[in-house]
Scaffold this motif. Structure first.
Motif, short mmCIF file in Angstrom:
data_model
loop_
_atom_site.label_atom_id
_atom_site.label_comp_id
_atom_site.label_asym_id
_atom_site.label_seq_id
_atom_site.Cartn_x
_atom_site.Cartn_y
_atom_site.Cartn_z
N LEU A 210 -30.87 14.33 58.15
CA LEU A 210 -30.67 13.70 56.85
C LEU A 210 -31.23 12.28 56.83
CD1 LEU A 210 -27.08 15.01 56.15
CD2 LEU A 210 -29.12 15.54 54.77
N GLU A 211 -31.07 11.54 57.94
CA GLU A 211 -31.60 10.18 58.00
C GLU A 211 -33.13 10.19 57.98
OE1 GLU A 211 -30.68 6.47 57.36
OE2 GLU A 211 -29.15 7.99 57.74
N ALA A 212 -33.73 11.20 58.64
CA ALA A 212 -35.19 11.33 58.60
C ALA A 212 -35.66 11.63 57.18
CB ALA A 212 -35.64 12.44 59.56
N VAL A 213 -34.92 12.45 56.47
CA VAL A 213 -35.25 12.76 55.07
C VAL A 213 -35.14 11.51 54.21
CG1 VAL A 213 -34.40 13.96 53.02
CG2 VAL A 213 -34.68 15.21 55.16
N ARG A 214 -34.10 10.72 54.43
CA ARG A 214 -33.91 9.51 53.64
C ARG A 214 -35.06 8.51 53.82
NH1 ARG A 214 -28.95 7.17 52.65
NH2 ARG A 214 -28.00 7.82 54.63
N ARG A 215 -35.48 8.29 55.07
CA ARG A 215 -36.42 7.22 55.38
C ARG A 215 -37.87 7.66 55.51
NH1 ARG A 215 -33.13 2.71 57.71
NH2 ARG A 215 -30.97 3.42 57.58
N LEU A 223 -35.05 21.97 55.30
CA LEU A 223 -33.98 21.57 56.21
C LEU A 223 -33.08 22.75 56.51
CD1 LEU A 223 -32.72 18.29 54.46
CD2 LEU A 223 -34.06 18.41 56.57
N ILE A 224 -32.65 22.84 57.77
CA ILE A 224 -31.57 23.73 58.16
C ILE A 224 -30.49 22.84 58.75
CG2 ILE A 224 -30.88 25.70 59.60
CD1 ILE A 224 -33.93 26.38 59.77
N LEU A 225 -29.35 22.78 58.09
CA LEU A 225 -28.26 21.91 58.51
C LEU A 225 -27.09 22.79 58.94
CD1 LEU A 225 -28.44 19.35 55.54
CD2 LEU A 225 -29.58 19.20 57.78
N ASP A 226 -26.82 22.82 60.22
CA ASP A 226 -25.85 23.74 60.80
C ASP A 226 -24.67 22.99 61.39
OD1 ASP A 226 -24.64 25.97 61.85
OD2 ASP A 226 -26.15 26.36 63.38
N TRP A 385 -19.95 -2.47 73.96
CA TRP A 385 -21.37 -2.33 73.64
C TRP A 385 -21.83 -3.41 72.69
CZ3 TRP A 385 -23.57 0.78 76.92
CH2 TRP A 385 -22.84 1.83 77.47
N PRO A 386 -23.14 -3.70 72.66
CA PRO A 386 -23.64 -4.76 71.78
C PRO A 386 -23.52 -4.36 70.32
CG PRO A 386 -25.47 -3.57 72.76
CD PRO A 386 -24.23 -3.07 73.44
N ALA A 387 -23.41 -5.35 69.46
CA ALA A 387 -23.36 -5.10 68.03
C ALA A 387 -24.77 -4.95 67.49
CB ALA A 387 -22.63 -6.23 67.32
N GLY A 388 -24.99 -3.93 66.70
CA GLY A 388 -26.31 -3.72 66.10
C GLY A 388 -26.43 -4.43 64.76
N ALA A 389 -27.63 -4.39 64.20
CA ALA A 389 -27.85 -4.98 62.88
C ALA A 389 -27.14 -4.17 61.82
CB ALA A 389 -29.35 -5.04 62.60
N ALA A 390 -26.61 -4.85 60.81
CA ALA A 390 -25.96 -4.15 59.71
C ALA A 390 -26.96 -3.27 58.98
CB ALA A 390 -25.34 -5.16 58.74
N ASP A 391 -26.58 -2.04 58.71
CA ASP A 391 -27.46 -1.10 58.02
C ASP A 391 -26.59 -0.21 57.14
OD1 ASP A 391 -29.37 0.65 57.15
OD2 ASP A 391 -30.13 1.21 59.12
N ASP A 392 -26.15 -0.77 56.01
CA ASP A 392 -25.26 -0.02 55.13
C ASP A 392 -25.92 1.21 54.53
OD1 ASP A 392 -23.27 -1.83 55.63
OD2 ASP A 392 -23.70 -3.06 53.86
N LEU A 393 -27.25 1.21 54.46
CA LEU A 393 -27.95 2.38 53.93
C LEU A 393 -27.58 3.63 54.71
CD1 LEU A 393 -30.13 3.53 51.99
CD2 LEU A 393 -31.82 3.02 53.77
N ALA A 394 -27.42 3.48 56.02
CA ALA A 394 -27.15 4.63 56.88
C ALA A 394 -25.79 5.25 56.63
CB ALA A 394 -27.30 4.24 58.34
N SER A 395 -24.93 4.63 55.83
CA SER A 395 -23.63 5.21 55.52
C SER A 395 -23.60 5.87 54.15
CB SER A 395 -22.54 4.14 55.61
OG SER A 395 -22.70 3.18 54.58
N GLN A 396 -24.72 5.80 53.42
CA GLN A 396 -24.76 6.36 52.08
C GLN A 396 -25.20 7.83 52.09
OE1 GLN A 396 -23.61 4.45 49.53
NE2 GLN A 396 -23.23 3.03 51.23
N PRO A 397 -24.74 8.64 51.13
CA PRO A 397 -25.21 10.03 51.05
C PRO A 397 -26.71 10.08 50.87
CG PRO A 397 -23.33 9.67 49.58
CD PRO A 397 -23.77 8.31 50.07
N VAL A 398 -27.31 11.18 51.30
CA VAL A 398 -28.76 11.37 51.21
C VAL A 398 -29.06 12.27 50.02
CG1 VAL A 398 -30.82 12.27 52.34
CG2 VAL A 398 -29.09 11.01 53.66
#
Length: 481
Positions: A210-215, A223-226, A385-398
């Motif tokens: 889904l993230e590949a589809v978004r970006r 897509l086959i989502l199982d 673990w280290p903190a990553g950059a904020a990426d709110d897009l990755a929490s949104q529906p695709v």
């Protein structure tokens, strides 16, 4: 649970305006497994920047295998498999490849297409493989006679040791995220020279798809989502009470046993006995000593109700394993040594599974914008673990009009049907198939789902239908004499 010439990427850019990079090359190499008669395989690697903001920095080498059936191969787009976990290997080794040859053998839709397998960054045969044995050892000790069932500080200390080791080798651990892996998927297609392909994700692999589809939607035919793990959700909650799906799945197994005359006669009131058993084990846990499956001696475990609950939850993933639960629970309830040992061995086998890179697992989950509950969960190693950059897009529906087949099992304890339905609501050309008596991940365990997948790929513009959907398929419980 899977894996992929020199072409310039003219328009492919990361969110945020990072300059496009030249696509990496595929370098062919020897396969580590035997190829059956009538099949073919091409193996090799694709090397990509670990951090695409620093293209001259550390790299990630992705292991790839392309499986095919030469005498049946047509011109349909290849299928790229995206393994779950996160952290799971796709099976590019002699032990893991067998399931793929078996899947190809019984499915014409895979014989007419190339199947591309690859190990995602941080796991499997890809390099680096972010495995943290110190975390496993701490978990075993914490469940031993001197442990407390989940010493948070010890677990965090172990994760910090692992983090230090990988960072000392020059790796940027903030780049082992789902969006980084989605860019890998886009680069793989170009490196392998495919105009289009189908993304087949299982479990966490569905989130990556889904993230590949978004970006990077270019070149994705379907897509086959199982077993759907969509953005905006977490595999973890802060408490069991806030996570009803595992219990829902277990209660369905208990109900199926009660409705089966043989199972019910052998194991009456299983649900009530199980609740009482968990309390008893927590109050007076016996000590169980079993051999470690990695050959490193014995492990002495306090068999608590929490440990049993972990075993039961893991068995719910597969309906075949779930069908053994009544006998296992009854055996432990009767204080049979062999039942304790069987369950303890199951727990250790899962914990020591060499196909799971636990460091990669932690990073993908802890760096996710949906990781709030996981960060607060008892025993969580996220603070290490280290903190990553904020990426709110990755929490949104695709949202996408790419054709999709969405598969869900009614017994699935970890990616419930509600997640599949919510995902389908954002995919107008998506077709949802719910198999009520199946567990987590249908392709590979449910022949009907495999048949429907073939029909979808042949006609991705309409709902796949087959008579197999009407055939009763009840659970067949193991009943010990």
């Amino acid at each position: 649970m899977m894996t992929r010439r020199l072409i310039l990427i003219a328009a492919l850019t990361l969110a945020g305006g990072v300059p496009a990079l030249a696509a990496p090359e595929f370098h062919a190499g020897a396969c580590s497994f035997v190829v059956p008669d009538g099949r073919a395989a091409t193996c090799g690697t694709v090397t990509v920047p670990e951090n695409r903001d620093k293209p001259d920095g550390a790299t990630v080498t992705l292991a790839v295998a392309i499986l095919s059936t030469p005498d049946k191969l047509g011109d349909a787009p290849p299928v790229l498999y995206l393994e779950g976990g996160p952290g799971g290997a796709a099976g590019l080794d002699p032990d893991g490849i067998g399931r793929w040859w078996d899947l190809i053998a019984r499915n014409d839709w895979l014989q007419r297409r190339k199947l591309v397998l690859y190990d995602q960054r941080g796991m499997g045969k890809s390099e680096p493989n972010l495995t943290c044995p110190e975390m496993v050892d701490v978990q075993i000790r914490s469940n031993g006679p001197e442990g407390d069932g989940g010493n948070t500080s010890a677990a965090i200390d172990a994760a910090r040791i692992c983090r230090s080791r990988w960072e000392a080798e020059g790796h940027d651990l903030t780049r082992y995220t789902t969006p980084d892996s989605a860019r890998d998927v886009a680069d793989l297609r170009l490196a392998l020279g495919f105009d289009r392909w189908v993304l087949f994700g299982s479990s966490y692999g569905t989130r990556l798809a889904l993230e590949a589809v978004r970006r990077y939607p270019d070149g994705i035919a379907a897509l086959i989502l199982d077993g759907v793990y969509p953005p905006g959700h977490s595999l973890f909650t802060a408490s069991e009470e806030a996570d009803p799906d595992g219990d829902r799945s277990l209660q369905r197994v208990f109900a199926a046993c009660a409705a089966d005359s043989t199972c019910n006669a052998a194991y009456p009131d299983l649900a009530g006995r199980y609740r009482t058993l968990l309390e008893r084990l927590d109050d007076e846990p016996p000590t169980v000593t079993v051999a470690r499956p990695d050959g490193k001696g014995d492990a002495e475990l306090m068999f608590t109700g929490g440990l049993l609950a972990e075993v039961v939850f893991n068995d719910l993933y597969s309906r075949d394993d779930a069908a053994t639960l009544p006998a296992l629970i009854a055996g432990i309830d009767a204080d049979r040594d062999e039942a304790y040992e069987e369950a303890a061995e199951q727990w250790l086998t899962g914990l020591l599974d060499p196909t799971i890179a636990n460091g990669a697992y932690d990073l993908a989950e802890c760096l996710s914008p949906d990781a709030g509950d996981l960060r607060d969960a008892p025993g969580s190693t996220c603070p290490a673990w280290p903190a990553g950059a904020a990426d709110d897009l990755a929490s949104q529906p695709v949202d996408s009009d790419i054709p999709a087949l969405i598969l869900s099992g009614g017994l699935d304890p970890v990616t419930p049907a509600s997640w599949a339905r919510a995902t389908a609501a954002h995919l107008p050309n998506g077709f949802l198939v719910e198999r009520q008596d199946q567990g987590h991940g249908l392709i590979g365990s449910d022949p009907c789902a495999e048949t429907l997948t073939g029909k979808f790929l042949d006609a991705p513009d309409r709902q796949p239908v087959d008579a197999c959907q009407l055939a009763p398929d009840p659970m067949r419980f193991l009943v010990n004499g």
